[in-house]
Write an enzyme that holds these catalytic residues in place. Structure first.
Site, PDB file in Angstrom:
ATOM      1  N   ALA A 199       3.010 -16.690 -14.408  1.00 21.16           N
ATOM      2  CA  ALA A 199       2.615 -17.899 -13.685  1.00 21.16           C
ATOM      3  C   ALA A 199       2.024 -17.560 -12.321  1.00 21.16           C
ATOM      4  O   ALA A 199       1.007 -18.128 -11.904  1.00 21.16           O
ATOM      5  CB  ALA A 199       3.815 -18.832 -13.530  1.00 21.16           C
TER       6      ALA A 199
ATOM      7  N   TYR B  40       6.293 -14.121 -13.476  1.00 20.64           N
ATOM      8  CA  TYR B  40       5.230 -13.171 -13.118  1.00 20.64           C
ATOM      9  C   TYR B  40       3.885 -13.648 -13.653  1.00 20.64           C
ATOM     10  O   TYR B  40       2.883 -13.647 -12.931  1.00 20.64           O
ATOM     11  CB  TYR B  40       5.579 -11.787 -13.671  1.00 20.64           C
ATOM     12  CG  TYR B  40       4.625 -10.693 -13.245  1.00 20.64           C
ATOM     13  CD1 TYR B  40       4.650 -10.190 -11.948  1.00 20.64           C
ATOM     14  CD2 TYR B  40       3.704 -10.155 -14.142  1.00 20.64           C
ATOM     15  CE1 TYR B  40       3.786  -9.182 -11.561  1.00 20.64           C
ATOM     16  CE2 TYR B  40       2.832  -9.147 -13.754  1.00 20.64           C
ATOM     17  CZ  TYR B  40       2.879  -8.671 -12.462  1.00 20.64           C
ATOM     18  OH  TYR B  40       2.002  -7.674 -12.076  1.00 20.64           O
TER      19      TYR B  40
ATOM     20  N   ALA C  55       0.800  -1.239   0.000  1.00 22.34           N
ATOM     21  CA  ALA C  55       0.000   0.000   0.000  1.00 22.34           C
ATOM     22  C   ALA C  55       0.823   1.275   0.000  1.00 22.34           C
ATOM     23  O   ALA C  55       0.256   2.364   0.087  1.00 22.34           O
ATOM     24  CB  ALA C  55      -0.932  -0.007   1.222  1.00 22.34           C
ATOM     25  N   SER C  56       2.131   1.180  -0.131  1.00 16.54           N
ATOM     26  CA  SER C  56       2.951   2.390  -0.010  1.00 16.54           C
ATOM     27  C   SER C  56       3.042   3.191  -1.305  1.00 16.54           C
ATOM     28  O   SER C  56       3.418   4.364  -1.286  1.00 16.54           O
ATOM     29  CB  SER C  56       4.364   2.025   0.469  1.00 16.54           C
ATOM     30  OG  SER C  56       5.026   1.204  -0.478  1.00 16.54           O
ATOM     31  N   ARG C  57       2.695   2.566  -2.442  1.00 10.32           N
ATOM     32  CA  ARG C  57       2.812   3.293  -3.709  1.00 10.32           C
ATOM     33  C   ARG C  57       1.917   2.652  -4.760  1.00 10.32           C
ATOM     34  O   ARG C  57       1.330   1.595  -4.540  1.00 10.32           O
ATOM     35  CB  ARG C  57       4.258   3.293  -4.198  1.00 10.32           C
ATOM     36  CG  ARG C  57       4.847   1.910  -4.418  1.00 10.32           C
ATOM     37  CD  ARG C  57       6.344   1.962  -4.645  1.00 10.32           C
ATOM     38  NE  ARG C  57       6.920   0.631  -4.790  1.00 10.32           N
ATOM     39  CZ  ARG C  57       7.086  -0.003  -5.953  1.00 10.32           C
ATOM     40  NH1 ARG C  57       6.689   0.591  -7.076  1.00 10.32           N
ATOM     41  NH2 ARG C  57       7.627  -1.194  -6.007  1.00 10.32           N
TER      42      ARG C  57
ATOM     43  N   VAL D 211       4.659 -10.566   2.963  1.00  8.95           N
ATOM     44  CA  VAL D 211       3.447 -11.369   2.845  1.00  8.95           C
ATOM     45  C   VAL D 211       3.783 -12.836   2.607  1.00  8.95           C
ATOM     46  O   VAL D 211       2.892 -13.700   2.677  1.00  8.95           O
ATOM     47  CB  VAL D 211       2.527 -10.856   1.716  1.00  8.95           C
ATOM     48  CG1 VAL D 211       2.008  -9.466   2.040  1.00  8.95           C
ATOM     49  CG2 VAL D 211       3.240 -10.894   0.363  1.00  8.95           C
TER      50      VAL D 211
ATOM     51  N   SER E 174      -3.197  -9.822 -13.242  1.00  8.51           N
ATOM     52  CA  SER E 174      -2.664  -8.985 -14.315  1.00  8.51           C
ATOM     53  C   SER E 174      -3.190  -9.475 -15.650  1.00  8.51           C
ATOM     54  O   SER E 174      -3.499 -10.664 -15.810  1.00  8.51           O
ATOM     55  CB  SER E 174      -1.132  -9.034 -14.320  1.00  8.51           C
ATOM     56  OG  SER E 174      -0.610  -8.398 -15.474  1.00  8.51           O
TER      57      SER E 174
END
Length: 261
Positions: free
Chosen positions: A171, A169, A19-21, A78, A156
């Site tokens: 996968a 990415y 959540a920082s950017r 995470v 994505s």
């Protein structure tokens, strides 16, 4: 200044990872603007996350967000189960519930397959896919007990169409789609909804650094002939988090301007 008198998420508690950017920042601000208390996760850049929290407090001071808005910053990976569980338990102890989870944290280690190391492959899947699983698992018991909750997982467009040089990415993001559909089936009978947003090319710090000819070539493949904004993703997240989407679960919402149909 227009002051909202009907706050969609007033009294709700949310967790937003990464959540920082970028997208995570925009999502956190949008949820807070509608009244949510938001735990702002970051991997390490607490200074940037604290700036987001200050923006939330500023919205409250101006009357743009209600008194229930607010939050806290917590830095953790995470992909670390112990840290994930500790963070979620701290929210439950402080707020008594978790109504909304947005799994946004993600990394890339792009490379052609023949040059892609197994270590980088593992790193990407650990954060993007395992991290989504661990965060979802951590909030599930509380949401099931409350018989309510909305989980929004960021995938994505490349998970749907593939992309050269982004095998790990793609996968990880494709795995998020399959995992989310399974979770939606498992949790639906308890009133917990799980959905996916699949962003296309979005205006971020990374895309802004691309050469203009590369940006034009990318935009030419998009039906709307332009990149999206982080606010586009934030608005869709708000919809999925709110009761306006109460009968929506197990879905993949593509926000890509027609890049993939």
């Amino acid at each position: 200044m227009t002051v909202n008198t009907q706050w969609e998420l007033e009294g709700k508690t949310a967790i937003v990872t990464g959540a920082s950017r970028g997208i995570g920042r925009a999502v956190a601000l949008r949820l807070a603007r509608e009244g949510a208390w938001v735990l702002l996760n970051c991997a390490s850049n607490t200074a940037k996350a604290e700036e987001v929290l200050k923006e939330i407090e500023g919205m409250k001071a101006e009357g743009i967000a209600p008194a229930s808005a607010g939050g806290a910053v917590r830095a953790f990976s995470v992909a670390n189960e112990a840290l994930v569980n500790d963070a979620v338990q701290s929210v439950l102890a402080d707020q008594g519930k978790v109504d909304i989870l947005v799994n946004n944290a993600g990394i890339t280690r792009d490379n052609l397959m023949l040059r892609h190391s197994a270590e980088d492959w593992d790193t990407v899947l650990e954060t993007n896919l395992k991290g989504t699983f661990l965060m979802t698992k951590a909030v599930t018991k509380a949401m099931m007990k409350a018989r309510a909750g909305s989980i929004v997982n960021m995938s994505s467009v490349v998970a749907q169409m593939g992309n050269s040089g982004q095998g790990s990415y793609c996968a990880s993001k494709a795995g998020i789609i399959g995992f989310s559909k399974s979770a939606a089936r498992e949790l639906g009978s308890r009133g917990v909804r799980v959905n996916v947003i699949a962003p296309g090319f979005i205006e971020t710090d990374m895309t802004n650094q691309l050469p203009e000819d590369a940006r034009k070539a990318m935009a030419d493949n998009i039906a709307l002939r332009r990149f999206g904004s982080v606010e586009d993703i934030a608005e869709a997240t708000l919809w999925l988090a709110s009761l306006r989407s109460a009968y929506v679960t197990g879905q993949v919402i593509g926000i890509n301007g027609g890049l993939y149909m």
